[in-house]
Design a protein around this motif. Structure first.
Motif, PDB file in Angstrom:
ATOM      1  N   LYS A   1      43.533  38.962  42.966  1.00  0.00           N
ATOM      2  CA  LYS A   1      43.027  39.524  44.220  1.00  0.00           C
ATOM      3  C   LYS A   1      41.507  39.551  44.245  1.00  0.00           C
ATOM      4  CE  LYS A   1      46.960  42.505  45.170  1.00  0.00           C
ATOM      5  NZ  LYS A   1      47.351  43.925  45.221  1.00  0.00           N
ATOM      6  N   ILE A   2      40.959  38.916  45.262  1.00  0.00           N
ATOM      7  CA  ILE A   2      39.509  38.893  45.445  1.00  0.00           C
ATOM      8  C   ILE A   2      39.187  39.795  46.633  1.00  0.00           C
ATOM      9  CG2 ILE A   2      37.498  37.433  45.889  1.00  0.00           C
ATOM     10  CD1 ILE A   2      38.718  36.113  43.629  1.00  0.00           C
ATOM     11  N   GLY A   3      38.494  40.876  46.393  1.00  0.00           N
ATOM     12  CA  GLY A   3      38.067  41.739  47.490  1.00  0.00           C
ATOM     13  C   GLY A   3      36.868  41.101  48.181  1.00  0.00           C
ATOM     14  N   PHE A   4      37.015  40.760  49.435  1.00  0.00           N
ATOM     15  CA  PHE A   4      35.977  40.031  50.168  1.00  0.00           C
ATOM     16  C   PHE A   4      35.281  40.989  51.132  1.00  0.00           C
ATOM     17  CE2 PHE A   4      35.332  36.490  53.572  1.00  0.00           C
ATOM     18  CZ  PHE A   4      33.998  36.398  53.240  1.00  0.00           C
ATOM     19  N   GLN A   5      34.044  41.339  50.770  1.00  0.00           N
ATOM     20  CA  GLN A   5      33.252  42.253  51.602  1.00  0.00           C
ATOM     21  C   GLN A   5      32.597  41.405  52.684  1.00  0.00           C
ATOM     22  OE1 GLN A   5      29.885  43.878  49.594  1.00  0.00           O
ATOM     23  NE2 GLN A   5      30.325  45.957  50.204  1.00  0.00           N
ATOM     24  N   VAL A   6      33.103  41.494  53.908  1.00  0.00           N
ATOM     25  CA  VAL A   6      32.666  40.530  54.916  1.00  0.00           C
ATOM     26  C   VAL A   6      31.985  41.239  56.093  1.00  0.00           C
ATOM     27  CG1 VAL A   6      35.042  40.488  55.781  1.00  0.00           C
ATOM     28  CG2 VAL A   6      33.495  38.677  56.447  1.00  0.00           C
TER      29      VAL A   6
ATOM     30  N   LEU B   1      45.132  32.585  44.349  1.00  0.00           N
ATOM     31  CA  LEU B   1      44.105  33.527  44.781  1.00  0.00           C
ATOM     32  C   LEU B   1      44.567  34.196  46.064  1.00  0.00           C
ATOM     33  CD1 LEU B   1      40.616  31.817  44.514  1.00  0.00           C
ATOM     34  CD2 LEU B   1      41.572  33.628  43.120  1.00  0.00           C
ATOM     35  N   GLU B   2      44.279  35.481  46.166  1.00  0.00           N
ATOM     36  CA  GLU B   2      44.562  36.166  47.427  1.00  0.00           C
ATOM     37  C   GLU B   2      43.291  36.888  47.867  1.00  0.00           C
ATOM     38  OE1 GLU B   2      47.753  39.041  47.215  1.00  0.00           O
ATOM     39  OE2 GLU B   2      47.203  39.853  49.175  1.00  0.00           O
TER      40      GLU B   2
ATOM     41  N   HIS C   1      43.499  48.508  46.412  1.00  0.00           N
ATOM     42  CA  HIS C   1      44.079  47.158  46.357  1.00  0.00           C
ATOM     43  C   HIS C   1      44.161  46.599  44.938  1.00  0.00           C
ATOM     44  CE1 HIS C   1      44.006  46.962  50.697  1.00  0.00           C
ATOM     45  NE2 HIS C   1      42.727  47.243  50.706  1.00  0.00           N
ATOM     46  N   ASP C   2      43.601  47.298  43.974  1.00  0.00           N
ATOM     47  CA  ASP C   2      43.564  46.798  42.592  1.00  0.00           C
ATOM     48  C   ASP C   2      43.011  45.376  42.526  1.00  0.00           C
ATOM     49  OD1 ASP C   2      44.586  49.100  41.415  1.00  0.00           O
ATOM     50  OD2 ASP C   2      46.631  48.507  41.945  1.00  0.00           O
ATOM     51  N   CYS C   3      41.917  45.143  43.238  1.00  0.00           N
ATOM     52  CA  CYS C   3      41.330  43.803  43.225  1.00  0.00           C
ATOM     53  C   CYS C   3      40.768  43.493  41.836  1.00  0.00           C
ATOM     54  CB  CYS C   3      40.202  43.716  44.239  1.00  0.00           C
ATOM     55  SG  CYS C   3      40.794  43.684  45.928  1.00  0.00           S
ATOM     56  N   ASP C   4      40.806  42.226  41.490  1.00  0.00           N
ATOM     57  CA  ASP C   4      40.269  41.810  40.199  1.00  0.00           C
ATOM     58  C   ASP C   4      38.741  41.771  40.250  1.00  0.00           C
ATOM     59  OD1 ASP C   4      43.088  40.291  40.549  1.00  0.00           O
ATOM     60  OD2 ASP C   4      42.722  40.831  38.452  1.00  0.00           O
ATOM     61  N   VAL C   5      38.206  41.233  41.344  1.00  0.00           N
ATOM     62  CA  VAL C   5      36.749  41.201  41.523  1.00  0.00           C
ATOM     63  C   VAL C   5      36.433  41.448  42.998  1.00  0.00           C
ATOM     64  CG1 VAL C   5      36.396  39.512  39.669  1.00  0.00           C
ATOM     65  CG2 VAL C   5      36.665  38.707  42.008  1.00  0.00           C
ATOM     66  N   ALA C   6      35.175  41.770  43.284  1.00  0.00           N
ATOM     67  CA  ALA C   6      34.701  41.838  44.668  1.00  0.00           C
ATOM     68  C   ALA C   6      33.694  40.718  44.852  1.00  0.00           C
ATOM     69  CB  ALA C   6      34.055  43.182  44.944  1.00  0.00           C
TER      70      ALA C   6
ATOM     71  N   GLU D   1      29.727  51.591  38.816  1.00  0.00           N
ATOM     72  CA  GLU D   1      30.509  52.786  38.467  1.00  0.00           C
ATOM     73  C   GLU D   1      31.998  52.472  38.393  1.00  0.00           C
ATOM     74  OE1 GLU D   1      27.323  55.602  40.803  1.00  0.00           O
ATOM     75  OE2 GLU D   1      29.365  55.471  41.558  1.00  0.00           O
ATOM     76  N   LEU D   2      32.446  51.636  39.304  1.00  0.00           N
ATOM     77  CA  LEU D   2      33.878  51.291  39.350  1.00  0.00           C
ATOM     78  C   LEU D   2      34.239  50.240  38.294  1.00  0.00           C
ATOM     79  CD1 LEU D   2      34.134  50.960  43.235  1.00  0.00           C
ATOM     80  CD2 LEU D   2      35.354  52.674  41.903  1.00  0.00           C
ATOM     81  N   LYS D   3      33.224  49.690  37.635  1.00  0.00           N
ATOM     82  CA  LYS D   3      33.389  48.604  36.669  1.00  0.00           C
ATOM     83  C   LYS D   3      34.123  47.419  37.297  1.00  0.00           C
ATOM     84  CE  LYS D   3      33.005  51.565  32.639  1.00  0.00           C
ATOM     85  NZ  LYS D   3      31.557  51.296  32.530  1.00  0.00           N
ATOM     86  N   LEU D   4      33.680  47.092  38.508  1.00  0.00           N
ATOM     87  CA  LEU D   4      34.277  46.021  39.294  1.00  0.00           C
ATOM     88  C   LEU D   4      33.285  44.860  39.364  1.00  0.00           C
ATOM     89  CD1 LEU D   4      36.563  45.200  41.387  1.00  0.00           C
ATOM     90  CD2 LEU D   4      35.112  46.223  43.140  1.00  0.00           C
ATOM     91  N   PRO D   5      33.617  43.702  38.793  1.00  0.00           N
ATOM     92  CA  PRO D   5      32.682  42.568  38.896  1.00  0.00           C
ATOM     93  C   PRO D   5      32.396  42.256  40.362  1.00  0.00           C
ATOM     94  CG  PRO D   5      34.435  42.088  37.333  1.00  0.00           C
ATOM     95  CD  PRO D   5      34.825  43.358  38.030  1.00  0.00           C
ATOM     96  N   TYR D   6      31.122  42.145  40.691  1.00  0.00           N
ATOM     97  CA  TYR D   6      30.704  42.057  42.090  1.00  0.00           C
ATOM     98  C   TYR D   6      29.849  40.798  42.246  1.00  0.00           C
ATOM     99  CZ  TYR D   6      28.489  43.895  46.422  1.00  0.00           C
ATOM    100  OH  TYR D   6      28.031  44.078  47.699  1.00  0.00           O
ATOM    101  N   PHE D   7      30.459  39.755  42.817  1.00  0.00           N
ATOM    102  CA  PHE D   7      29.785  38.459  42.959  1.00  0.00           C
ATOM    103  C   PHE D   7      29.166  38.368  44.346  1.00  0.00           C
ATOM    104  CE2 PHE D   7      32.824  37.828  39.588  1.00  0.00           C
ATOM    105  CZ  PHE D   7      32.167  37.002  38.688  1.00  0.00           C
TER     106      PHE D   7
END
Lengths: 293, 428
Positions: free
Chosen positions: B43-48, B83-84, B108-113, B131-137
């Motif tokens: 799961k890719i969290g897409f900040q759009v 990929l979702e 959503h338990d995304c793997d990365v944002a 803080e969330l330890k979420l890889p943010y590309f």
């Protein structure tokens, strides 16, 4: 740029601003004057006018002037009808209670804004100028269309004055404004007048939008700033006063133009807001208001 | 709504409910999530930026992302998993940006944002990603990643930053256009990068910045700012963003006509704008920086052809289904390339789930050379794992008969500057 041309440019920019602002503020002032309600959704009727102009201009192929003319005829009418419906469906049932109508018009604001976002989308969309002529004023260029905006606004303001001062409809409006109960006793159908005024107020703002959109593009969030400035104008000019509204719009528009050009646009907004405070302290009824509320 | 539901459910009912869910899970034939994890989507969290001042970019970032996901999934996904994309509108607003990251991580338990463009949203969101330890590309161009302002979880491997771009532009402007420059730029982080790093690079070349004119990115009319441009300006350096960019260039044309200073613009000033719009004729002969040339050039690579076709962009940079719907071609390749880098990083680190996030970041940090390929259609790049920033070729195009024609391509080395941070020294 030298001081003379600099000032000329700033004044011209300010005049365009003032022309459109006076139309928007006039609609707001008319609604308040006659109905005694504050229409927070006024800016959204302006925005609706801009967006409908884009639809019309896209629908009409060929010369952009043709689309513009059709928009100038149709768009204010459509916006006016939508406003009348919102009066019939919502405001009338609230019995025009001042506090409740403020909340209700905030609701209308969001409904119109979100509807525009859902249909028109989040992008700013351009409308082609009816004529694309650049006047070379030696030191700088200026769009001929901007002169047309100033000219059209003056004509429209004159027409509104004519209607208010010289026609029976104007007489009815003025009577309702002075004392709605007495007017009703004389057989004036107050609720019909209210609906009409709400529609006409929105339609005048829509005319402002049709004029400005070839310069500024249509965008679903464009109603916010004009609403704020229209409130400033109406408070300075005196709610319900036609003359006051026009004079205040000129004052705010031109000073905004000059201060923005010479200093910064933020300073212009700060000073305008400061002026509101001063006017509220010294002349709480506005510069030109003579009738007591 | 939530309150009402809570009020109606007694504790006993809740216990019953939990018990029944438990029994379903225990039933034979029920495949629990952990058993299916090997083929469950990544799961890719897409900040759009669907709304707000970045909406035009958001629309095209979305299309590019969808196209890249399709390509990746059609070729077997990542480690056999598809990929979702979980898209969330941030309204081009920093506060909502941080909230979107929260949703990605916790709901959503995304793997990365991934995918943020506007620099103020990146700056507002990145601390939360840490803080969330979420890889943010991010795909933002801001210098804030490489400046050390952010954290180990924030990376920008798919698009170059403003500092490197403007540094590579400065010699061209000085040698070909003029030495006295006035800068017009949006008054927020992204614009400030331009102001600070272009002026530094240009002055070190012997040029002079004679005036700086900041404009709020939410402004809708611009004429009032133009008299601030001094008359002895030789080159007007313009970069503008937001929904009103078309108004900006049109008014610039009205103000100057053909008599103004020479123009050097960042394509942002006309990104997503149809250059055949009446009133833009004055731009002919002016130069633009482009991250990736909007118009298919004479030396177009097969990779660009492939990428252009996959996203649905014609040779003029507009949507194949609507020639008036012009893309943000100079920027959106960053989404395509970033997703391919995430794929490579996950494959190299043997990524299997959220617990491997740190391994993914380390794998990306160890990348260096990214050759021109289908995964990198904009051009070859060199990634700096210490600063989390990629470096690449920059393009200068000249508006010629209404089209942008390539005039100069910088080398990757032109864009290098000394490291300002070493994120690899930060702990996870």
């Amino acid at each position: 740029m030298d001081l003379g041309p600099y000032l000329l440019f700033a004044s011209l920019e300010g005049l365009v601003h003032a022309a459109v602002l006076s139309l928007i503020a006039l609609g707001l002032s008319l609604v308040f004057g006659v109905m005694r309600i504050v229409n927070v959704a006024h800016g959204e009727f302006f925005m609706l006018g801009a967006i409908l102009t884009w639809w019309v201009s896209n629908f009409v192929m060929g010369n952009p002037a043709l689309g513009f003319l059709i928009a100038l005829l149709i768009v204010p009418l459509v916006v006016g009808i939508i406003a009348m419906f919102s009066d019939l469906l919502i405001l009338r049932h609230l019995k025009y209670d001042p506090e409740v109508t403020i909340i209700a018009t905030i609701g209308i604001l969001y409904i119109i804004q979100q509807f525009a976002l859902m249909t028109f989308g989040p992008d700013a969309r351009p409308v082609e100028q009816p004529f694309n002529i650049r006047l070379d004023l030696y030191w700088f260029g200026f769009s001929a269309y901007k002169f047309f905006v100033i000219f059209s606004a003056i004509i429209l303001l004159f027409c509104v004055w004519l209607v208010m001062a010289k026609t029976k409809f104007g007489l009815i409006l003025r009577a309702t404004q002075l004392d709605s109960e007495i007017a009703q006793a004389f057989g004036i159908p107050i609720s019909t007048v209210y609906s009409l005024v709400f529609g006409v107020g929105a339609a005048i703002a829509a005319v402002g939008a049709v004029l400005i959109v070839p310069i500024q593009q249509a965008h679903y969030l464009m109603g916010g700033e004009p609403l704020l400035l229209a409130f400033i104008v109406v408070i300075i000019g005196g709610l319900g006063s036609l003359k006051g509204t026009v004079v205040a719009a000129m004052l705010i528009g031109i000073s905004d133009g000059i201060i923005s050009v010479f200093f910064s646009p933020n300073l212009a907004k700060i000073l305008a807001t400061l002026l509101v405070v001063v006017v509220l302290l010294i002349r709480p009824n506005g510069l030109f208001r003579t009738i007591r509320i | 709504m939530k309150k009402i539901i809570k009020a109606n459910i007694s504790r006993r009912k809740l216990m019953k409910g939990i018990a029944s869910v438990g029994s379903i899970v225990a039933m034979p034939g029920f495949v629990s999530y952990s058993q299916a994890a090997s083929s469950s989507p990544i799961k890719i969290g897409f900040q759009v930026h669907r709304t707000g001042i970045g909406a035009a970019y958001g629309r095209w970032y979305d299309r590019t992302t969808q196209a890249a996901v399709k390509i990746i999934n059609d070729s077997g996904g990542i480690n056999g998993r598809p990929l979702e994309i979980i898209a969330e509108d941030d309204g081009t607003d920093p506060k909502r940006g941080a909230e979107a990251l929260e949703k990605f991580a916790n709901q959503h338990d995304c793997d990365v944002a991934f995918g943020t463009l506007f620099s103020h949203v990146v700056i507002g969101s990145a601390p939360r990603a840490g803080e969330l330890k979420l890889p943010y590309f991010v795909v933002s161009e801001g210098h804030h990643v490489a400046s050390g302002m952010l954290n180990r979880y924030t990376l920008q491997p798919g698009i170059t930053d403003v500092k490197s771009q403007v540094q590579a532009m400065a010699p061209f402007v000085k040698d070909n256009l003029g030495k006295k420059v006035t800068m017009v730029y949006p008054d927020f982080a992204f614009g400030h990068d331009h102001r600070d790093y272009f002026s530094a690079a240009f002055e070190s070349q012997g040029g002079q910045i004679i005036a700086k004119v900041p404009i709020p990115p939410t402004e809708s009319s611009f004429s009032k700012y133009f008299p601030k441009i001094p008359r002895d300006t030789e080159v007007l350096y313009h970069v503008m963003v937001g929904p009103a960019v078309l108004t900006f260039v049109k008014e610039l044309g009205e103000f100057y006509g053909s008599k103004g200073p020479k123009l050097f613009g960042f394509i942002d000033s006309v990104e997503a704008v149809d250059l055949s719009t009446p009133g833009l004729e004055f731009l002919d002969g002016s130069y633009f920086w482009e991250g990736n040339p909007r118009y298919a050039q004479a030396n177009q690579t097969d990779h660009d052809k492939f990428y252009r076709n996959a996203v649905g962009v014609d040779s003029n940079g507009a949507s194949v289904s609507d020639p008036k719907d012009v893309s943000t071609y100079a920027h959106m390749f960053g989404c395509w390339e970033t997703l391919h880098i995430i794929k490579k990083g996950m494959e190299e680190s043997g990524y299997s789930g959220i617990k491997d996030r740190a391994k993914l970041i380390e794998a990306v940090e160890s990348m260096t050379s990214m050759p021109l390929s289908k995964a990198h259609p904009q051009g070859a790049k060199i990634f700096n794992g210490k600063t989390h920033q990629t470096f690449g070729h920059q393009y200068i195009t000249k508006m010629t008969n209404g089209k942008l024609v390539l005039a100069h391509t910088t080398s990757i080395e032109d864009t290098f500057y000394p490291d300002e941070v070493d994120y690899t020294k930060q702990s996870f």
